[in-house]
Design an enzyme around this catalytic site. Structure first.
Site, PDB file in Angstrom:
ATOM      1  N   GLU A  87      -5.986   7.035  -0.866  1.00  0.00           N
ATOM      2  CA  GLU A  87      -5.893   5.851  -0.020  1.00  0.00           C
ATOM      3  C   GLU A  87      -6.544   4.644  -0.705  1.00  0.00           C
ATOM      4  OE1 GLU A  87      -4.360   5.228   2.767  1.00  0.00           O
ATOM      5  OE2 GLU A  87      -3.580   7.244   3.026  1.00  0.00           O
ATOM      6  N   HIS A 106       1.639   4.342  -2.994  1.00  0.00           N
ATOM      7  CA  HIS A 106       1.561   5.804  -2.902  1.00  0.00           C
ATOM      8  C   HIS A 106       2.684   6.451  -3.723  1.00  0.00           C
ATOM      9  CE1 HIS A 106      -1.705   6.516  -0.160  1.00  0.00           C
ATOM     10  NE2 HIS A 106      -1.176   5.825   0.835  1.00  0.00           N
ATOM     11  N   HIS A 149       0.837  -1.209   0.000  1.00  0.00           N
ATOM     12  CA  HIS A 149       0.000   0.000   0.000  1.00  0.00           C
ATOM     13  C   HIS A 149       0.872   1.260   0.000  1.00  0.00           C
ATOM     14  CE1 HIS A 149      -3.442   2.571   1.360  1.00  0.00           C
ATOM     15  NE2 HIS A 149      -2.476   3.202   1.994  1.00  0.00           N
ATOM     16  N   GLU A 150       1.898   1.285   0.859  1.00  0.00           N
ATOM     17  CA  GLU A 150       2.740   2.477   0.953  1.00  0.00           C
ATOM     18  C   GLU A 150       3.582   2.666  -0.307  1.00  0.00           C
ATOM     19  OE1 GLU A 150       2.220   4.590   3.217  1.00  0.00           O
ATOM     20  OE2 GLU A 150       0.893   3.289   4.358  1.00  0.00           O
TER      21      GLU A 150
END
Length: 264
Positions: free
Chosen positions: A191, A131, A127-128
């Protein structure tokens, strides 16, 4: 003076129109800064984090996090102006992780109490990293610039001033709080986008995407009912996240069944 201001504003509007692009999921984005600018800001902010935060020294914990992160980043195309990812584990009770432009990943040891296995940790790291791949920091920085609140950041990015003079402003724009490494949230659409892209990354790396559901259930339990209503938060609610992830999992391609062996 009025004419100068009008000219500058017109220039900014023109710049914003020429900098519109699409994210990996097709969402419209405003991107004003180059990869080189963002990588420079990310690297300097990461060095600042390593000064502010205590770095974990437990070799077993470090090996575990490094193993999971490497499996994720090995599946990331080298298209952002850097080829190496740096991973640091911070000794903190904070249940979080982050990734910065320039290939910098930070994981707080508190996350390991909630991410119960390698697959759940891979959910967060994927997920990070997503980004970064989706230029979310650049997008936030660009929005600040257009809102006329990021002029100091522009000076840093363009090398006109010392990083230290504006480090607090820069780190906040990249999603890092100025004290104790508090992670500032991205917008809800960012997100959700990182959830989708991160799920694809972890699946390609051989991790079980179904464990992403268990992770968010753990997160919900750890929050102890303290989560704010979804409409008052930039993050999707845990239940919305779980629903969206279930839908995405059902559409994922079949990836190699061999799983990594990163033991905690």
């Amino acid at each position: 003076m009025r004419a100068w201001r009008t000219h500058c504003w017109a220039g900014m509007m023109l710049l914003s129109l020429t900098a519109c692009t699409s994210s990996p999921t097709g969402r419209n984005q405003l991107i004003l800064f180059s990869d080189a600018d963002m990588n420079n800001l990310g690297a300097q902010s990461f060095e600042q984090m390593k000064i502010q935060q205590k770095v974990a020294t437990d070799p077993k914990v470090n090996q575990y996090v490094q193993c999971v992160a490497k499996r994720i980043t090995d599946n990331v195309p080298a298209n952002k102006g850097f080829t190496r990812w740096e991973v640091v584990v911070f000794d903190s009770e904070q249940v979080n992780a982050f990734a910065l432009p320039g290939g910098k990943i930070g994981v707080f040891t508190g996350l390991l109490d909630v991410a119960k296995n390698q697959h759940q940790l891979a959910t967060v790291i994927g997920h990070e990293v997503a980004h970064v791949l989706a230029d979310h920091s650049n997008e936030r920085l660009s929005q600040s610039q257009i809102a006329n609140t990021g002029l100091q950041i522009t000076n840093v990015a363009l090398g006109a001033s010392s990083y230290s003079q504006y480090s607090d402003v820069t780190m906040a724009a990249l999603g890092l709080g100025v004290q104790y490494g508090v992670i500032l949230p991205y917008g809800r659409s960012q997100e959700s986008e990182a959830d989708v892209l991160g799920l694809e990354l972890m699946a390609k790396a051989g991790f079980d995407p179904r464990q992403s559901i268990e992770l968010w259930r753990n997160m919900s339990a750890a929050a102890n009912g303290a989560e704010p209503p979804e409409l008052l938060s930039t993050h999707p609610s845990h239940q919305t996240r779980i629903s969206d992830l279930n839908q995405k999992i059902s559409t994922l391609k079949t990836y190699p069944a061999s799983q990594p062996n990163c033991s905690a």
